[in-house]
Design a protein around this motif. Structure first.
Motif, PDB file in Angstrom:
ATOM      1  N   GLU A 155      -6.830-112.129  19.224  1.00 16.25           N
ATOM      2  CA  GLU A 155      -6.168-113.439  19.283  1.00 16.25           C
ATOM      3  C   GLU A 155      -6.683-114.431  20.320  1.00 16.25           C
ATOM      4  O   GLU A 155      -6.594-115.698  20.200  1.00 16.25           O
ATOM      5  N   THR A 156      -7.217-113.996  21.418  1.00 19.70           N
ATOM      6  CA  THR A 156      -7.311-114.954  22.582  1.00 19.70           C
ATOM      7  C   THR A 156      -9.142-114.922  22.524  1.00 19.70           C
ATOM      8  O   THR A 156      -9.376-115.857  23.373  1.00 19.70           O
ATOM      9  N   GLU A 157      -9.770-114.071  21.972  1.00 16.15           N
ATOM     10  CA  GLU A 157     -11.295-114.310  21.900  1.00 16.15           C
ATOM     11  C   GLU A 157     -11.690-113.740  23.275  1.00 16.15           C
ATOM     12  O   GLU A 157     -12.979-114.218  23.692  1.00 16.15           O
ATOM     13  N   CYS A 158     -10.828-113.244  24.270  1.00 21.11           N
ATOM     14  CA  CYS A 158     -11.154-112.867  25.506  1.00 21.11           C
ATOM     15  C   CYS A 158     -11.301-111.423  25.725  1.00 21.11           C
ATOM     16  O   CYS A 158     -11.071-110.651  24.818  1.00 21.11           O
ATOM     17  N   ARG A 159     -11.624-110.968  27.058  1.00 17.59           N
ATOM     18  CA  ARG A 159     -11.409-109.519  27.240  1.00 17.59           C
ATOM     19  C   ARG A 159      -9.967-109.209  27.578  1.00 17.59           C
ATOM     20  O   ARG A 159      -9.479-109.760  28.352  1.00 17.59           O
ATOM     21  N   ALA A 160      -9.670-108.175  26.691  1.00 14.47           N
ATOM     22  CA  ALA A 160      -8.140-107.751  26.765  1.00 14.47           C
ATOM     23  C   ALA A 160      -8.247-106.169  27.468  1.00 14.47           C
ATOM     24  O   ALA A 160      -9.049-105.452  26.977  1.00 14.47           O
ATOM     25  N   VAL A 161      -7.201-106.078  28.516  1.00 10.56           N
ATOM     26  CA  VAL A 161      -6.962-104.588  28.948  1.00 10.56           C
ATOM     27  C   VAL A 161      -5.513-104.187  28.885  1.00 10.56           C
ATOM     28  O   VAL A 161      -4.621-105.257  29.339  1.00 10.56           O
ATOM     29  N   PHE A 162      -5.263-102.977  28.948  1.00 13.66           N
ATOM     30  CA  PHE A 162      -4.044-102.483  29.354  1.00 13.66           C
ATOM     31  C   PHE A 162      -4.370-101.395  30.521  1.00 13.66           C
ATOM     32  O   PHE A 162      -5.000-100.783  30.590  1.00 13.66           O
ATOM     33  N   THR A 163      -3.494-101.650  31.508  1.00 14.90           N
ATOM     34  CA  THR A 163      -3.622-101.238  32.825  1.00 14.90           C
ATOM     35  C   THR A 163      -2.304-100.459  33.174  1.00 14.90           C
ATOM     36  O   THR A 163      -1.113-100.817  32.809  1.00 14.90           O
ATOM     37  N   VAL A 164      -2.645 -99.157  33.829  1.00 14.34           N
ATOM     38  CA  VAL A 164      -1.279 -98.635  34.615  1.00 14.34           C
ATOM     39  C   VAL A 164      -1.671 -98.333  35.794  1.00 14.34           C
ATOM     40  O   VAL A 164      -2.502 -98.387  36.299  1.00 14.34           O
ATOM     41  N   GLU A 165      -0.325 -98.005  36.339  1.00 15.22           N
ATOM     42  CA  GLU A 165      -0.553 -97.505  37.788  1.00 15.22           C
ATOM     43  C   GLU A 165      -0.593 -95.896  38.231  1.00 15.22           C
ATOM     44  O   GLU A 165       0.544 -95.346  37.524  1.00 15.22           O
ATOM     45  N   GLU A 166      -1.197 -95.495  39.090  1.00 17.79           N
ATOM     46  CA  GLU A 166      -1.214 -93.912  39.346  1.00 17.79           C
ATOM     47  C   GLU A 166      -1.554 -93.965  40.980  1.00 17.79           C
ATOM     48  O   GLU A 166      -2.716 -94.540  41.159  1.00 17.79           O
ATOM     49  N   ASN A 167      -0.547 -93.400  41.498  1.00 14.79           N
ATOM     50  CA  ASN A 167      -1.063 -93.049  43.141  1.00 14.79           C
ATOM     51  C   ASN A 167      -1.321 -94.247  43.919  1.00 14.79           C
ATOM     52  O   ASN A 167      -1.981 -94.284  44.847  1.00 14.79           O
ATOM     53  N   GLY A 168      -0.679 -95.371  43.480  1.00 13.78           N
ATOM     54  CA  GLY A 168      -0.569 -96.703  44.162  1.00 13.78           C
ATOM     55  C   GLY A 168      -2.092 -97.751  43.578  1.00 13.78           C
ATOM     56  O   GLY A 168      -2.281 -98.418  44.372  1.00 13.78           O
ATOM     57  N   ARG A 169      -2.669 -96.991  42.826  1.00 16.67           N
ATOM     58  CA  ARG A 169      -3.777 -97.853  42.370  1.00 16.67           C
ATOM     59  C   ARG A 169      -3.699 -98.097  40.746  1.00 16.67           C
ATOM     60  O   ARG A 169      -3.098 -97.362  39.978  1.00 16.67           O
ATOM     61  N   GLY A 170      -4.515 -99.154  40.545  1.00 16.61           N
ATOM     62  CA  GLY A 170      -4.547 -99.584  38.873  1.00 16.61           C
ATOM     63  C   GLY A 170      -5.545 -98.639  38.393  1.00 16.61           C
ATOM     64  O   GLY A 170      -6.544 -97.935  38.813  1.00 16.61           O
ATOM     65  N   VAL A 171      -5.433 -98.384  37.069  1.00 12.54           N
ATOM     66  CA  VAL A 171      -6.240 -97.309  35.996  1.00 12.54           C
ATOM     67  C   VAL A 171      -6.515 -98.275  34.874  1.00 12.54           C
ATOM     68  O   VAL A 171      -5.465 -98.606  34.158  1.00 12.54           O
ATOM     69  N   TYR A 172      -7.658 -98.639  34.330  1.00 15.54           N
ATOM     70  CA  TYR A 172      -7.742 -99.306  33.022  1.00 15.54           C
ATOM     71  C   TYR A 172      -7.724 -98.238  32.045  1.00 15.54           C
ATOM     72  O   TYR A 172      -8.617 -97.206  32.063  1.00 15.54           O
ATOM     73  N   MET A 173      -6.773 -98.182  31.162  1.00 16.66           N
ATOM     74  CA  MET A 173      -6.704 -97.392  30.036  1.00 16.66           C
ATOM     75  C   MET A 173      -7.327 -97.572  28.833  1.00 16.66           C
ATOM     76  O   MET A 173      -7.774 -97.170  27.811  1.00 16.66           O
ATOM     77  N   TYR A 174      -7.449 -99.032  28.489  1.00 14.44           N
ATOM     78  CA  TYR A 174      -8.001 -99.732  27.133  1.00 14.44           C
ATOM     79  C   TYR A 174      -8.428-100.988  27.664  1.00 14.44           C
ATOM     80  O   TYR A 174      -7.929-101.619  28.258  1.00 14.44           O
ATOM     81  N   THR A 175      -9.632-101.295  26.960  1.00 19.81           N
ATOM     82  CA  THR A 175     -10.370-102.489  27.188  1.00 19.81           C
ATOM     83  C   THR A 175     -10.964-102.784  25.837  1.00 19.81           C
ATOM     84  O   THR A 175     -11.589-101.943  25.267  1.00 19.81           O
ATOM     85  N   PHE A 176     -10.817-104.101  25.238  1.00 24.67           N
ATOM     86  CA  PHE A 176     -11.445-104.542  24.150  1.00 24.67           C
ATOM     87  C   PHE A 176     -12.080-106.052  24.554  1.00 24.67           C
ATOM     88  O   PHE A 176     -11.498-106.618  25.189  1.00 24.67           O
ATOM     89  N   SER A 177     -13.033-106.417  23.695  1.00 24.35           N
ATOM     90  CA  SER A 177     -14.013-107.484  23.818  1.00 24.35           C
ATOM     91  C   SER A 177     -13.648-108.337  22.946  1.00 24.35           C
ATOM     92  O   SER A 177     -13.957-108.026  21.538  1.00 24.35           O
ATOM     93  N   GLY A 178     -13.264-109.768  23.048  1.00 25.08           N
ATOM     94  CA  GLY A 178     -13.244-110.928  22.058  1.00 25.08           C
ATOM     95  C   GLY A 178     -14.411-111.461  21.821  1.00 25.08           C
ATOM     96  O   GLY A 178     -15.409-111.068  22.408  1.00 25.08           O
ATOM     97  N   THR A 179     -14.413-112.313  20.923  1.00 21.47           N
ATOM     98  CA  THR A 179     -15.765-112.835  20.757  1.00 21.47           C
ATOM     99  C   THR A 179     -16.480-113.632  21.877  1.00 21.47           C
ATOM    100  O   THR A 179     -17.639-113.692  22.066  1.00 21.47           O
ATOM    101  N   HIS A 180     -15.781-114.238  22.833  1.00 23.02           N
ATOM    102  CA  HIS A 180     -16.268-114.918  24.071  1.00 23.02           C
ATOM    103  C   HIS A 180     -15.640-114.273  25.249  1.00 23.02           C
ATOM    104  O   HIS A 180     -15.555-114.456  26.405  1.00 23.02           O
ATOM    105  N   ALA A 181     -16.072-112.975  25.282  1.00 26.03           N
ATOM    106  CA  ALA A 181     -15.511-111.782  26.410  1.00 26.03           C
ATOM    107  C   ALA A 181     -16.508-112.000  27.364  1.00 26.03           C
ATOM    108  O   ALA A 181     -17.800-112.231  27.100  1.00 26.03           O
TER     109      ALA A 181
END
Length: 255
Positions: free
Chosen positions: A98-124
């Motif tokens: 939808e955004t044609e950008c880089r989209a990411v789903f993030t969670v927190e564990e032990n006080g830091r972020g962790v990238y769980m999923y990442t997808f690239s749009g047309t203009h990512a």
């Protein structure tokens, strides 16, 4: 050896885990290379590598040891062990489309972020958001979105443990300023990253909560700063993110 909470730890297990981390950092290595990196005796490292190999967590080609694909199986299990994590994948991909950008789903564990999923749009744009990578929460839109949903005492604990290191000249490095920004994020439900993790990249993030009201993670969208107009950055992208977050929370609440 005892931990701060009184639990007993095993030094041999800790050493094996350090061997695993060292193999990853070196992208595979010989016994002597691992021993030199860890400042351990080669005989000690060899014993740990042999044990890991016997249990199929390490493979040996010639005299070089590598981590095995057993970690891939473990990683996929961890990423899909919660329903929220499983359904986040399709919504992250939807955001990229939808955004044609880089989209990411993030969670927190032990006080830091962790990238769980990442997808690239047309203009990512390429960013550091590779799956499994850990990062400082205060440097990213997704991380700040998550922090905004945590009790202030928990935020204080995270800051005390990890600090507020700067990645760029725009990174927030003052705890009081961070708390003020988190209050604003909490009110609007949207977090912004003004080139705070990577020069030339802007991002927008929104938190998502479970049916218990506890934060599950955050969705975010990143784009080159020169392609992100003020209107798109401050209005269009946030609106899209909030819509997807609402859909995610609704599906996650269904049994």
């Amino acid at each position: 050896m005892n931990t701060q909470d009184g639990g007993r730890t095993l030094q041999t297990t800790a050493t094996s885990l350090r061997v695993v981390e060292t193999l990853r950092e070196l992208d595979g290595a010989r016994v002597t290379e691992v021993a030199d990196e860890m400042s351990l005796a080669p005989s000690t490292v060899h014993a740990h590598l042999t044990t890991l190999a016997d249990n199929e967590y390490v493979v040996k080609t010639g005299d070089v040891y590598q981590l095995s694909l057993e970690f891939l199986s473990l990683g996929e299990y961890v990423r899909t062990r919660r329903k929220a994590y499983r359904i986040a994948e399709s919504y992250t991909e939807q955001l990229a489309d939808e955004t044609e950008c880089r989209a990411v789903f993030t969670v927190e564990e032990n006080g830091r972020g962790v990238y769980m999923y990442t997808f690239s749009g047309t203009h990512a744009v390429w960013t550091y958001s590779t799956v499994g990578k850990r990062f400082y929460l205060h440097q990213t839109a997704a991380g700040k979105a998550i922090l905004s949903q945590l009790p202030e005492s928990r935020v204080d604990t995270i800051v005390e443990k990890w600090g507020l290191p700067a990645a760029t000249e725009n990174t927030i490095t003052d705890a009081e300023a961070l708390l003020e920004q988190l209050a604003s994020i909490r009110e609007r439900g949207v977090a912004f990253n003004h080139q705070e993790q990577l020069d030339g990249v802007k991002a927008v993030g929104v938190p998502v909560n479970g049916s218990d009201g506890q934060v599950v993670g955050a969705f975010s969208v990143a784009s080159p700063a020169n392609r992100m107009t003020d209107e798109r950055f401050e209005e269009e992208i946030p609106e899209t993110l909030l819509g997807v977050a609402n859909e995610f929370e609704l599906e996650n609440s269904l049994t």
